[in-house]
Motif scaffolding. Structure first.
Motif, PDB file in Angstrom:
ATOM      1  N   TYR A  82       0.783  -1.220   0.000  1.00 35.83           N
ATOM      2  CA  TYR A  82       0.000   0.000   0.000  1.00 35.83           C
ATOM      3  C   TYR A  82       0.827   1.288   0.000  1.00 35.83           C
ATOM      4  O   TYR A  82       1.808   1.423   0.697  1.00 35.83           O
TER       5      TYR A  82
ATOM      6  N   TYR B  30       2.585 -11.425  16.495  1.00 39.32           N
ATOM      7  CA  TYR B  30       2.124 -10.083  16.173  1.00 39.32           C
ATOM      8  C   TYR B  30       1.801  -9.294  17.443  1.00 39.32           C
ATOM      9  O   TYR B  30       2.230  -8.152  17.619  1.00 39.32           O
TER      10      TYR B  30
ATOM     11  N   ARG C 263       6.752  -2.891  21.021  1.00 40.45           N
ATOM     12  CA  ARG C 263       6.860  -1.536  20.471  1.00 40.45           C
ATOM     13  C   ARG C 263       6.190  -0.521  21.382  1.00 40.45           C
ATOM     14  O   ARG C 263       6.687   0.588  21.559  1.00 40.45           O
TER      15      ARG C 263
ATOM     16  N   PRO D 243      -5.163   0.807  17.171  1.00 45.77           N
ATOM     17  CA  PRO D 243      -4.582  -0.477  16.763  1.00 45.77           C
ATOM     18  C   PRO D 243      -4.141  -0.490  15.294  1.00 45.77           C
ATOM     19  O   PRO D 243      -3.286  -1.281  14.892  1.00 45.77           O
TER      20      PRO D 243
ATOM     21  N   ASP E 255      -0.199  -0.224  14.542  1.00 47.95           N
ATOM     22  CA  ASP E 255       0.587  -1.455  14.513  1.00 47.95           C
ATOM     23  C   ASP E 255       0.256  -2.322  13.301  1.00 47.95           C
ATOM     24  O   ASP E 255       1.124  -2.936  12.698  1.00 47.95           O
ATOM     25  N   GLN E 256      -1.044  -2.359  12.996  1.00 49.79           N
ATOM     26  CA  GLN E 256      -1.443  -3.161  11.832  1.00 49.79           C
ATOM     27  C   GLN E 256      -0.773  -2.638  10.565  1.00 49.79           C
ATOM     28  O   GLN E 256      -0.347  -3.406   9.714  1.00 49.79           O
ATOM     29  N   SER E 257      -0.666  -1.332  10.449  1.00 48.61           N
ATOM     30  CA  SER E 257      -0.056  -0.776   9.232  1.00 48.61           C
ATOM     31  C   SER E 257       1.445  -1.055   9.208  1.00 48.61           C
ATOM     32  O   SER E 257       2.030  -1.257   8.158  1.00 48.61           O
ATOM     33  N   LEU E 258       2.061  -1.100  10.392  1.00 48.14           N
ATOM     34  CA  LEU E 258       3.494  -1.382  10.430  1.00 48.14           C
ATOM     35  C   LEU E 258       3.793  -2.791   9.923  1.00 48.14           C
ATOM     36  O   LEU E 258       4.823  -3.038   9.310  1.00 48.14           O
ATOM     37  N   GLU E 259       2.902  -3.707  10.209  1.00 49.27           N
ATOM     38  CA  GLU E 259       3.143  -5.088   9.808  1.00 49.27           C
ATOM     39  C   GLU E 259       2.347  -5.474   8.564  1.00 49.27           C
ATOM     40  O   GLU E 259       2.161  -6.652   8.271  1.00 49.27           O
ATOM     41  N   GLY E 260       1.879  -4.480   7.840  1.00 50.69           N
ATOM     42  CA  GLY E 260       1.180  -4.770   6.586  1.00 50.69           C
ATOM     43  C   GLY E 260      -0.122  -5.519   6.773  1.00 50.69           C
ATOM     44  O   GLY E 260      -0.490  -6.349   5.954  1.00 50.69           O
ATOM     45  N   ARG E 261      -0.819  -5.273   7.882  1.00 48.53           N
ATOM     46  CA  ARG E 261      -2.027  -6.046   8.160  1.00 48.53           C
ATOM     47  C   ARG E 261      -3.324  -5.296   7.889  1.00 48.53           C
ATOM     48  O   ARG E 261      -4.400  -5.748   8.284  1.00 48.53           O
ATOM     49  N   LEU E 262      -3.214  -4.128   7.288  1.00 50.65           N
ATOM     50  CA  LEU E 262      -4.442  -3.420   6.909  1.00 50.65           C
ATOM     51  C   LEU E 262      -4.754  -3.753   5.458  1.00 50.65           C
ATOM     52  O   LEU E 262      -3.856  -3.935   4.650  1.00 50.65           O
TER      53      LEU E 262
ATOM     54  N   GLU F 280      -6.107  -2.602   1.738  1.00 46.83           N
ATOM     55  CA  GLU F 280      -5.927  -1.348   1.003  1.00 46.83           C
ATOM     56  C   GLU F 280      -6.971  -0.317   1.447  1.00 46.83           C
ATOM     57  O   GLU F 280      -6.654   0.842   1.683  1.00 46.83           O
TER      58      GLU F 280
ATOM     59  N   TRP G  15      -6.384   1.024   4.887  1.00 45.42           N
ATOM     60  CA  TRP G  15      -5.249   1.952   4.852  1.00 45.42           C
ATOM     61  C   TRP G  15      -5.678   3.308   4.290  1.00 45.42           C
ATOM     62  O   TRP G  15      -5.327   4.356   4.822  1.00 45.42           O
TER      63      TRP G  15
ATOM     64  N   ARG H 289       5.670   4.959  14.109  1.00 41.48           N
ATOM     65  CA  ARG H 289       6.263   4.651  12.810  1.00 41.48           C
ATOM     66  C   ARG H 289       7.772   4.950  12.849  1.00 41.48           C
ATOM     67  O   ARG H 289       8.583   4.215  12.317  1.00 41.48           O
TER      68      ARG H 289
END
Lengths: 178, 459
Positions: A87, A155, A162, B5, B8-15, B17, B20, B41
């Motif tokens: 993304y 996760y 963090r 939350p 963190d999800q965006s940091l690990e690519g868990r959102l 598209e 995001w 970030r």
């Protein structure tokens, strides 16, 4: 590059880059989600910084100057068509993030020092997880396999670590300014 | 306040598209949310990008000085082992290691032709420091450290010690066991240091180098660069100019030795002849002015598909029937990919049936605009398969002659005008880093251009 003071200038550049490369790298990785994209940009950045180095005024803030150039590279980056895009970030948001970092820029070195100290306060198991994720560059799935845990557990653990680190950094900063 | 939350999800690519997109919009509206995001970030980025932080963490008993060997403690496990390997590699780098009488063994040398080696080249030979120069085939040596290195002809390799060798030209694949961490391959401009891996290195006379890591990790030091680069499994690094721009003055290619009998040579350099290659994921044109015509087929990385286009001006050919014809191509090292990852390779030569459709321009042709030349599968209403040939694994600098009755007939039909041939590889690869085959183009400074040798019945 053939002029007489080029070698002194080259040395100056290399010293500055060596000293500040980590914070420039952190800056780009903050702005860019895709790891490979960020690394690509950093590589291009080093070259551009060198090419434009004659515009850099000795004694002024190298990191601030480098951040401007890096931001420009980030905004103008076009991913090679081969790679599957992950993304992307809205340019407006990139600029807002960059502005936010600039706002905090005077503290960033301190924050980085604080982070270093905070990492050492982590319990052993957490430290190992951090090393797997960030030193070895493992994805969550790989860490899960390596440590015999579920992906969800890894996760959650990383999120917790963090968050602990973030709190620790804030507290250290507050203690420092108090 | 609990952090969102989604950070963190965006940091690990868990959102997703959509999530995001939504999250981005909210951040643009909400300064607090943005500040929170930037804070987390940045921390994540700092951990990702600041190697110093991590090397420091991997050796916790020292807080600010570089890690020392004595700091190794049991809990460190293999993360620290990686650091130790790095130290080992550095030790090798600076130790100015002395060479010993024999340092390696030639364990496999099948079908090899050697040229100007100063080391013994029979299978099983013990090797001291010296030069191995492989002209044809593939050979494997095992260094006393345990590292094995496979040479793919044409390759010149200088054996220095059990832990070090220098690639003067060519391609090698190194397989390095734990015992030989720190094994180093030098090239003209690079120093490639193993950190536990299987990797390949190529170096061409034109100054390009390519490092590919199949598995594990290597460290690459480039001449004039202070910072080492780390390459992880599945990644590669390319150094030097991209292939396709010769820095030598271009001269007309010499013709290969004339076959006996009344053969007429017509090369792509004659008359309105032209040659070029197109690559799928390359929008750049100008591939026609390079010294190499690159050809590759792959199911693994579609963008690397390459085909060569050859046009021969047969204007000088009268209408006497062609009785025999052959296409002569000089194989050149492409400096891209490894032949150990590609089996013996089958190629096909297609003839364009309606030469009026051959209005491609050598300087502007690309995969995109090449029309029928890049169409897949090849349109058999436009092209006729004239001949096929095989290039065995490890062939180098060889002149290939391709002949068939169909080719002769095709040239006969087109005598007086021009013909366009399409050269494709039929064989795929077992790894994305498989060899790219290359043939000398008419711009090649020393090798003959693609040439048609034609024998006509003019009695």
């Amino acid at each position: 590059m053939e002029n007489p003071d080029s070698s002194a200038r080259t040395e100056e550049y290399l010293l500055l880059l060596n000293e500040h490369e980590n914070s420039i790298a952190a800056y780009v990785h903050t702005l860019v989600n895709d790891h490979a994209d960020a690394e690509d940009i950093l590589q291009a950045c080093r070259l551009t910084l060198w090419k434009k180095f004659d515009q850099f005024e000795t004694g002024t803030n190298f990191v601030a100057w480098a951040r401007k150039i890096a931001l420009h590279q980030v905004l103008n980056y076009r991913r090679s068509a081969k790679r599957k895009p992950s993304y992307a970030t809205d340019p407006a948001l990139i600029e807002s993030i960059a502005a936010e970092i600039d706002r905090q820029s005077t503290q960033l070195d301190e924050r980085s020092e604080a982070l270093k100290a905070c990492l050492h306060k982590l319990p052993e198991a957490h430290r190992q997880t951090v090393l797997l994720r960030y030193f070895e560059g493992f994805e969550i799935e790989e860490i899960a396999r390596e440590t015999d845990r579920s992906e969800g557990a890894v996760y959650r653990l990383l999120s917790r670590i963090r968050s602990v680190l973030g709190k620790c950094v804030s507290e250290t900063m507050e203690a420092g300014t108090a | 306040m609990n952090p969102d939350p989604r950070i963190d999800q965006s940091l690990e690519g868990r959102l997703t598209e959509a999530e995001w997109e939504q999250f981005q919009e909210e951040m643009l509206e909400d300064g607090d949310l943005l500040a929170q995001y930037v804070e987390q970030r940045w921390l994540h980025a700092e951990l990702l990008a600041d190697r110093e932080l991590m090397t420091d963490l991997a050796s916790p008993t020292v807080t600010s000085s570089p890690p020392r060997k004595s700091d190794r403690t049991p809990w460190l496990g293999w993360a620290a082992a990686a650091v130790m390997t790095l130290l080992g590699a550095l030790a090798f780098l600076f130790s100015g290691e002395k060479s010993v009488p024999t340092v390696a063994t030639l364990i496999e040398a099948e079908g090899c032709r050697w040229e100007g080696s100063d080391l013994p080249t029979r299978e099983g030979a013990k090797l001291g420091p010296g030069l191995l120069s492989l002209a044809e085939g593939m050979a494997t040596i095992r260094f006393d450290s345990g590292a094995t290195v496979t040479l793919e002809a044409p390759t010149r390799l200088q054996v220095d010690s059990a832990m070090r060798c220098r690639l003067l030209e060519g391609s090698v694949v190194a397989d390095v066991p734990d015992s030989a961490h720190g094994f180093t391959i030098d090239t003209d401009r690079l120093e490639v240091i193993d950190l536990g891996t299987k990797f390949g290195v190529t170096s061409t006379p034109m100054g390009n180098s390519h490092v590919f890591v199949f598995d594990g990790e290597v460290k690459v030091l480039e001449e004039d660069q202070k910072e080492a680069r780390h390459v992880l499994g599945g990644k590669s690094l390319h150094f030097g100019q991209s292939p396709g721009s010769p820095d030598e003055e271009v001269e007309r290619s010499p013709l290969p030795p004339k076959p006996s009998g009344n053969w007429i040579p017509i090369s792509t350099a004659d008359g309105s002849g032209k040659d070029a290659f197109v690559r799928r994921d390359n929008a750049h044109n100008g591939a026609g002015s390079g010294p190499l015509l690159m050809v590759k087929h792959t199911e693994l990385a579609a963008g690397n598909e390459r085909r060569a286009l050859l046009t021969f001006d047969l204007g000088s050919l009268n209408s006497d029937p062609v009785v025999k014809a052959k296409l002569s191509l000089k194989i050149e090292p492409s400096g891209l990919g490894f032949s150990s990852l590609v089996p013996d390779s089958e190629f096909s030569v297609y003839g364009l049936l309606d030469s009026a459709t051959a209005d491609w321009d050598e300087n502007t042709v690309t995969w995109e605009n090449a029309g029928i030349f890049s169409a897949e599968p090849i349109d058999t209403s436009q092209f006729s398969r004239l001949a096929g040939f095989t290039i065995p694994k490890g062939s180098a600098h060889t002149l290939i002659d391709v002949s068939s009755e169909k080719l002769a007939a095709f040239l006969s039909e087109n005598a007086g005008s021009s013909v366009t041939l399409l050269l494709v590889r039929e064989t795929g690869e077992s790894d994305r880093q498989g060899l790219v085959h290359a043939f000398a183009s008419k711009e090649h400074p020393t090798s003959p251009a693609p040439t048609l040798w034609i024998q006509t019945d003019n009695r």
